[in-house]
Write a protein that holds these residues in place. Structure first.
Motif, mmCIF file in Angstrom:
data_model
loop_
_atom_site.group_PDB
_atom_site.id
_atom_site.type_symbol
_atom_site.label_atom_id
_atom_site.label_comp_id
_atom_site.label_asym_id
_atom_site.label_seq_id
_atom_site.Cartn_x
_atom_site.Cartn_y
_atom_site.Cartn_z
ATOM 1 N N TYR A 145 92.182 -31.453 -30.344
ATOM 2 C CA TYR A 145 92.403 -31.521 -28.894
ATOM 3 C C TYR A 145 91.608 -30.424 -28.190
ATOM 4 O O TYR A 145 90.920 -30.673 -27.187
ATOM 5 C CB TYR A 145 93.899 -31.383 -28.599
ATOM 6 N N PHE A 146 91.694 -29.207 -28.707
ATOM 7 C CA PHE A 146 91.027 -28.074 -28.063
ATOM 8 C C PHE A 146 89.523 -28.054 -28.348
ATOM 9 O O PHE A 146 88.776 -27.342 -27.692
ATOM 10 C CB PHE A 146 91.678 -26.770 -28.507
ATOM 11 N N LYS A 147 89.099 -28.839 -29.313
ATOM 12 C CA LYS A 147 87.661 -28.993 -29.536
ATOM 13 C C LYS A 147 87.052 -29.933 -28.497
ATOM 14 O O LYS A 147 85.914 -29.738 -28.052
ATOM 15 C CB LYS A 147 87.418 -29.557 -30.948
ATOM 16 N N LEU A 148 87.845 -30.925 -28.080
ATOM 17 C CA LEU A 148 87.353 -31.916 -27.124
ATOM 18 C C LEU A 148 87.474 -31.422 -25.686
ATOM 19 O O LEU A 148 86.557 -31.603 -24.879
ATOM 20 C CB LEU A 148 88.124 -33.226 -27.297
ATOM 21 N N PHE A 149 88.593 -30.800 -25.378
ATOM 22 C CA PHE A 149 88.846 -30.354 -24.009
ATOM 23 C C PHE A 149 88.745 -28.833 -23.936
ATOM 24 O O PHE A 149 89.267 -28.124 -24.799
ATOM 25 C CB PHE A 149 90.220 -30.827 -23.542
ATOM 26 N N ASP A 150 88.109 -28.341 -22.893
ATOM 27 C CA ASP A 150 87.800 -26.909 -22.789
ATOM 28 C C ASP A 150 88.962 -26.125 -22.189
ATOM 29 O O ASP A 150 89.430 -26.428 -21.075
ATOM 30 C CB ASP A 150 86.550 -26.710 -21.924
ATOM 31 N N TYR A 151 89.412 -25.122 -22.938
ATOM 32 C CA TYR A 151 90.439 -24.185 -22.477
ATOM 33 C C TYR A 151 89.951 -22.769 -22.750
ATOM 34 O O TYR A 151 89.202 -22.527 -23.705
ATOM 35 C CB TYR A 151 91.766 -24.411 -23.218
ATOM 36 N N ASN A 152 90.403 -21.846 -21.925
ATOM 37 C CA ASN A 152 90.091 -20.433 -22.124
ATOM 38 C C ASN A 152 91.216 -19.788 -22.927
ATOM 39 O O ASN A 152 92.360 -19.761 -22.480
ATOM 40 C CB ASN A 152 89.930 -19.740 -20.765
ATOM 41 N N TRP A 153 90.889 -19.269 -24.111
ATOM 42 C CA TRP A 153 91.911 -18.702 -25.003
ATOM 43 C C TRP A 153 92.180 -17.242 -24.659
ATOM 44 O O TRP A 153 91.267 -16.427 -24.594
ATOM 45 C CB TRP A 153 91.470 -18.838 -26.465
ATOM 46 N N LEU A 154 93.453 -16.941 -24.425
ATOM 47 C CA LEU A 154 93.868 -15.570 -24.107
ATOM 48 C C LEU A 154 94.412 -14.852 -25.324
ATOM 49 O O LEU A 154 94.413 -13.613 -25.380
ATOM 50 C CB LEU A 154 94.937 -15.599 -23.001
ATOM 51 N N ALA A 155 94.914 -15.607 -26.291
ATOM 52 C CA ALA A 155 95.415 -15.039 -27.543
ATOM 53 C C ALA A 155 95.392 -16.138 -28.597
ATOM 54 O O ALA A 155 95.625 -17.305 -28.294
ATOM 55 C CB ALA A 155 96.838 -14.490 -27.371
#
Length: 821
Positions: A130-140
C-alpha cells in the motif's frame, strides 16, 4: 511614463465617479463568483494528484447485470488479488486492502481502565505494498518493515496524537493499540495527508493480522470467487507499456476461468473494469471508500459556466460604459495625438485604467471571498476554508484573472478610443464618436447577451424550484410525516434487549404505533434478490427489490393494500407481499389474480403471494418504481430498525420533544455505550434532493447577481443616453411632448433588446431544461408560464432601473437643458 498613466487614470476616475463605481461593482461581483467557484472546482480536481505515476494507477471494480438491472461495486472478489499477481501480464504492482470500521479502540494507561475510543471508522487492513503505491511522508518507522508481520499497525500523525497525546512520534513505536480484542503494536507513524485525498484511512492494520484471526479471515473471503464486497479493494499499477484494455480483458478471462457462468444464470453477467485513479473522486457508481463527498464533473463544469457568465456580465458592462463615454474623452484624445502620442501609447493608457479598475475589483473580491465561503458552507465540500485562499495556485489564478479581465474588458474600448482622428475631434468635439457609440452594433449585441444570460438563469431557477417542489409534495405512495427511524447498534442486536426496548417504547404515550424491520419504504439502500414465477408456459425471472417489516409496517407508513391480506408473524418463511408493478410484470392485470401464486424466491425457496400493495417509490424520483416484495425476516441485520409513528402534536407543540427525550432515556438504559441516533423520515426524504436544492440556491444567487449586474449596466447606459440627448429632450418638451412620450422614447431601444434576448434565450433554455430533467424518472412539466414569468420579470426589473434616469430626464425643465446647450 507609467506613473503618468496611473496619475491620469485616477484623475479620470475622479471625474466620472459613478461610472467608475458601476464598473468596479460589476467586475467585483463577477470576479468574486469566479474566485469562489474556482476555489471549489480546484479543490475537487486536485484530489489524489500527489501520487507518483498516478496516471498508471487503477482500481479494479465490478459491474453486474442481473435480470436486466445493472449494478456497480467498488470492490472485488477476495481471491482476485493473488490470481492477478500470478496470472495477469502488464501489471507492475498489485495492492489489495480491506476497509473496515465500527471497532472500539482501547489504549492502555496508568489506570486499570484503558482509554476507550468508540466506533472508530476509516480503518484498513493493508501491507507494505500500500505504501509503495501511495505516497506518504514517514515520521517514524519505515515503509519497508512497518506492516510485514501480524498484529502491527501504522497510524497517521493526527490519529496518533489522539491515541498518545503526550508522546513524540518515535516514542509511540512499540505501543499497544487494541481493536475490540485484537492487540496490535505501533510500528510506524505517517504524516496525515495535507493534500486532498479520498484515502482517509488513519489506522493501517497489517493484512497478515486478518490471516491469523479466524473472524477477520472469514470477512476477507479469500476463496470465494462468487462473493463480492465493497470492502475488498484492489488497486493495480500498470507497467510502462501496458494497455488498460488488454489488462481488463485478462481480468475477465481470469474471472470466467475461476468462476464460470452457470446455465441458469445465462442472463446475468459480471465483469471487471479498470477505474483510473483520477476518476475515483467523481464516479458515484462505485463511490469512494468512506461514502463521503463524491463530486460531479457536470456540476463543477456547470459552476464554471456560471462563473464565466457572471464574469462576462461585468466585462460587458465595462465595454459598454467605456465606449459609450467615448465622446466625453474625445478632446483629451485629440490633444494627446496633436502633442505626439502614438496609438500604442494611448492604448496603454486606457488599458492601464482598465487594469486599475480590475485591480480594485479583485481586492474587493478577495476581501469578500471568506464571507461568501462561510455563507455557502453548507454547499461546499468539507476541507474548503478561508485558509484555502492562500494556496499558491489560487494566487496564480488571481494574477491570471487580473490580466485576462483587463485585456477582455479594456482592449476593445482602448482600440476605439485611440482610433479617433484629431481633425475630426476639433471640428466637432461635442459629437465626436457619437455616431460610433450611440448606435454601436457591438454595444447592442453585448447588452442583448447580458439579458440572454440573466433570463436564462431566471428560467433555470424557476424550473429547478418547480421540480424540487414537485418531488417534495408528490404522493410517494406512503406516509412520511411524524415518523421516526431508530436503528439498533450492529454490535448489540440481542433479541432480548431489543424486545425490552420495544416494550418500553410502547409505554410512551406520544407513540401511536411502531414496526420493526429493515429500511423504510424509500431509502438510499438497495436490497434485492432474484425470484422466478412459472405460469405453466414460461418462466419469468426478475430482480426484486426487498423491504423487510412486520405486520405493522404497512400501517405505520399507510401503504395501501390493493388485494389479499397483510403479512403476519407466521409468514416469515413462506409468504410475502408484492407491489402492483411486480404483479404486472408477472402478467396479472388485476392485483387479485396474483393472490395465492407461488414464487421460487431466493435460492428456490417457495414463497406464496398473500397480498398486493399499491406502488410506492423505493428511492428518489430519479429512479423508476421497480418490482418489489415486502416480507418478514429473522435475519437480525434486516430486522434492526424501529419505525415509530408519533401521534399528532397537541397545542403547544412539545409532544414530540417529550417522546424523543423518553426514547433517549430508554436507549441509554439499554445501550449505554452507543449514541442515540434518530431521524425524522420526512427529513430523510428531503435529503434525496440535496443536490437539487443546492443547485437551486446557487442558481438563485446567480440569477440575482446577473440581474443586478445587467441592471447596473442598464442604468449606466441610460444615464449616458439621457445626458447625450439632453438638448433633444428639451426641444421635444418645448414642442409639446409629454413625460410618458419622453420616457417611452428613451426606453424603447433597450426594451427591444430585452425582447430580442427573450426570443433568443427561450429555445436555448427549453433545450437545457429538457436535458436536466432527463435525470428524473418522474418529473414535472416545463410549463409555459416559466418563460413568460422570466421575461416579464426581466422586463419589470429593466423598466424599474430605467425609470430612475428616464423619468428624471423627462421631468427636467427644458429651459435649463437648452440654456446649458
Amino acid at each position: 511614463m507609467i506613473k503618468n498613466y496611473f496619475k491620469i487614470a485616477f484623475r479620470n476616475f475622479g471625474r466620472h465617479k459613478l461610472f467608475t463605481m458601476i464598473n468596479i461593482v460589476g467586475l467585483s461581483i463577477g470576479i468574486s463568483a469566479a474566485l469562489v467557484i474556482y476555489v471549489i472546482v480546484n479543490f475537487d480536481f486536485t484530489f489524489d494528484k500527489n501520487h507518483r505515476d498516478s496516471e498508471k494507477i487503477y482500481r479494479v471494480v465490478t459491474e453486474y447485470s442481473f435480470s436486466g438491472n445493472v449494478g456497480y461495486n467498488g470492490g472485488v472478489t477476495g481471491p482476485l488479488a493473488a490470481a492477478v499477481k500470478a496470472e495477469v501480464t502488464g501489471v507492475k504492482d498489485v495492492v489489495p486492502f480491506f476497509t473496515t470500521g465500527g471497532m472500539n479502540v482501547f489504549i492502555a494507561n496508568k489506570t486499570d481502565v484503558p482509554t476507550r475510543f468508540k466506533d472508530q471508522d476509516n480503518l484498513v487492513l493493508a501491507d507494505g505494498r500500500y505504501f509503495k503505491l501511495f505516497d506518504y511522508n514517514w515520521l517514524a518507522g519505515s515503509a519497508k518493515t512497518a506492516l510485514n508481520e501480524p498484529y502491527q499497525v501504522v497510524l497517521t500523525s493526527d490519529q496518533a496524537k489522539i491515541y498518545f497525546p503526550k508522546l513524540l512520534y518515535n516514542q509511540m513505536l512499540g505501543k499497544t493499540v487494541t481493536y475490540d480484542t485484537i492487540k496490535t503494536t505501533v510500528t510506524g507513524i505517517v504524516q496525515t495527508p495535507v493534500e486532498n485525498t479520498d484515502f482517509n484511512f488513519h489506522d493501517f492494520i497489517s493484512y497478515s493480522t486478518a490471516l491469523n484471526n479466524p473472524a477477520l479471515k472469514d470477512n476477507l473471503q479469500l476463496t470465494e470467487w462468487g462473493s463480492t464486497t465493497s470492502a475488498s479493494v484492489l488497486f493495480v499499477k500498470l507497467a510502462d507499456n501496458a494497455s488498460p484494455i488488454n489488462v481488463e480483458k485478462q481480468l475477465n478471462v481470469l474471472l470466467k476461468k475461476h468462476n464460470p457462468p452457470k446455465k441458469e444464470d445465462a442472463g446475468n453477467t459480471q465483469v471487471f473494469h479498470l477505474q483510473p485513479l483520477n476518476d475515483l473522486h467523481f464516479n458515484k457508481d462505485y463511490n469512494n471508500f468512506d461514502g463521503g463527498h463524491t463530486a460531479s464533473k457536470t456540476t463543477l463544469y456547470g459552476l464554471l459556466v456560471i462563473a464565466t457568465f457572471l464574469l462576462m456580465l461585468g466585462c460587458i458592462n465595462f465595454v459598454n460604459l467605456t465606449t459609450a463615454q467615448a465622446s466625453q474623452r474625445a478632446k483629451e484624445i485629440g490633444i494627446r495625438k496633436t502633442m505626439g502620442s502614438t496609438r500604442k501609447q494611448l492604448m496603454i493608457q486606457f488599458l492601464s485604467e482598465t487594469f486599475l479598475v480590475t485591480l480594485f475589483a479583485v481586492i474587493i473580491a478577495i476581501l469578500a471571498a471568506p464571507s461568501i465561503l462561510k455563507l455557502f458552507a453548507d454547499f461546499t465540500p468539507k476541507g474548503i476554508s478561508v485558509d484555502y485562499l492562500h494556496h499558491l495556485n489560487i494566487l496564480v489564478f488571481m494574477l491570471a484573472l487580473i490580466l485576462v479581465v483587463s485585456v477582455l474588458s479594456g482592449f476593445y474600448p482602448a482600440l476605439v478610443l485611440s482610433g479617433y482622428k484629431p481633425v475630426d475631434v476639433f471640428k466637432n468635439q461635442a459629437n465626436a464618436g457619437t455616431s460610433k457609440t450611440r448606435n454601436s452594433f457591438l454595444r447592442k449585441s453585448l447588452t442583448t447577451v447580458q439579458f440572454i444570460i440573466a433570463q436564462f438563469f431566471i428560467m433555470a431557477t424557476l424550473l429547478v424550484s418547480k421540480q424540487i417542489y414537485y418531488a417534495l409534495h408528490k404522493d410517494l405512495g406512503f406516509k412520511k410525516e411524524a415518523i421516526i427511524n431508530v436503528s439498533i447498534p450492529y454490535k448489540n442486536m440481542n433479541e432480548g434487549t431489543k424486545q425490552v426496548f420495544k416494550n418500553r417504547l410502547a409505554t410512551i404515550p406520544q407513540i401511536e404505533m411502531m414496526s420493526i424491520g429493515g429500511a423504510p419504504p424509500s431509502s438510499g439502500n438497495t436490497n434485492s434478490t432474484e425470484a422466478t414465477y412459472k405460469d405453466g408456459k414460461k418462466e419469468i425471472k426478475t430482480d426484486v427489490q426487498q423491504k423487510f417489516g412486520d405486520d405493522n409496517y404497512l400501517r405505520v407508513y399507510n401503504i395501501k393494500l390493493l388485494a389479499g391480506r397483510n403479512i403476519t408473524r407466521a409468514d416469515s418463511t413462506k409468504a410475502l407481499l408484492i407491489n402492483n408493478s411486480y404483479a404486472k410484470v408477472l402478467g396479472f392485470k388485476n392485483p387479485s389474480d396474483a393472490i395465492g401464486k407461488v414464487l421460487d424466491y431466493n435460492d428456490n425457496k417457495k414463497m406464496e403471494i398473500v397480498g398486493v400493495v399499491a406502488d410506492f417509490y423505493q428511492k428518489s424520483l430519479h429512479d423508476a418504481i421497480k418490482p418489489l416484495a415486502v416480507l418478514m425476516t429473522k435475519n437480525k441485520f434486516n430486522n434492526r430498525t424501529f419505525h415509530i409513528a408519533l401521534k399528532p402534536q397537541t397545542a403547544g407543540g412539545g409532544d414530540w420533544k417529550k417522546a424523543i427525550a423518553s426514547m433517549q432515556k430508554v436507549w441509554k438504559d439499554l445501550y449505554p455505550d452507543d449514541d442515540f441516533d434518530y431521524s425524522f423520515y420526512d427529513k430523510n426524504i428531503e435529503k434525496f434532493y440535496d443536490a437539487e436544492q443546492h443547485t437551486s440556491t446557487l442558481l438563485t444567487w446567480a440569477t440575482g447577481l446577473s440581474v443586478f449586474i445587467s441592471c447596473l449596466g442598464l442604468l449606466g447606459l441610460a444615464m449616458y443616453t439621457t445626458n447625450l440627448r439632453t438638448k433633444e429632450i428639451g426641444v421635444r418638451k418645448v414642442l409639446g411632448a409629454s413625460i410618458a412620450q419622453i420616457v417611452t422614447l428613451l426606453s424603447t431601444e433597450l426594451i427591444l433588446l430585452i425582447a430580442l434576448a427573450f426570443v433568443i434565450v427561450t429555445p436555448l433554455a427549453w433545450y437545457a431544461m429538457n436535458k436536466w430533467m432527463e435525470s428524473f424518472a418522474d418529473r414535472t412539466t416545463i410549463s409555459w408560464w416559466i418563460f413568460v414569468l422570466s421575461g416579464a420579470g426581466m422586463l419589470l426589473a429593466a423598466l424599474f432601473t430605467l425609470s430612475f434616469q428616464t423619468v428624471k430626464a423627462a421631468v427636467a425643465n427644458p429651459v435649463k437643458s437648452l440654456r446649458s446647450e
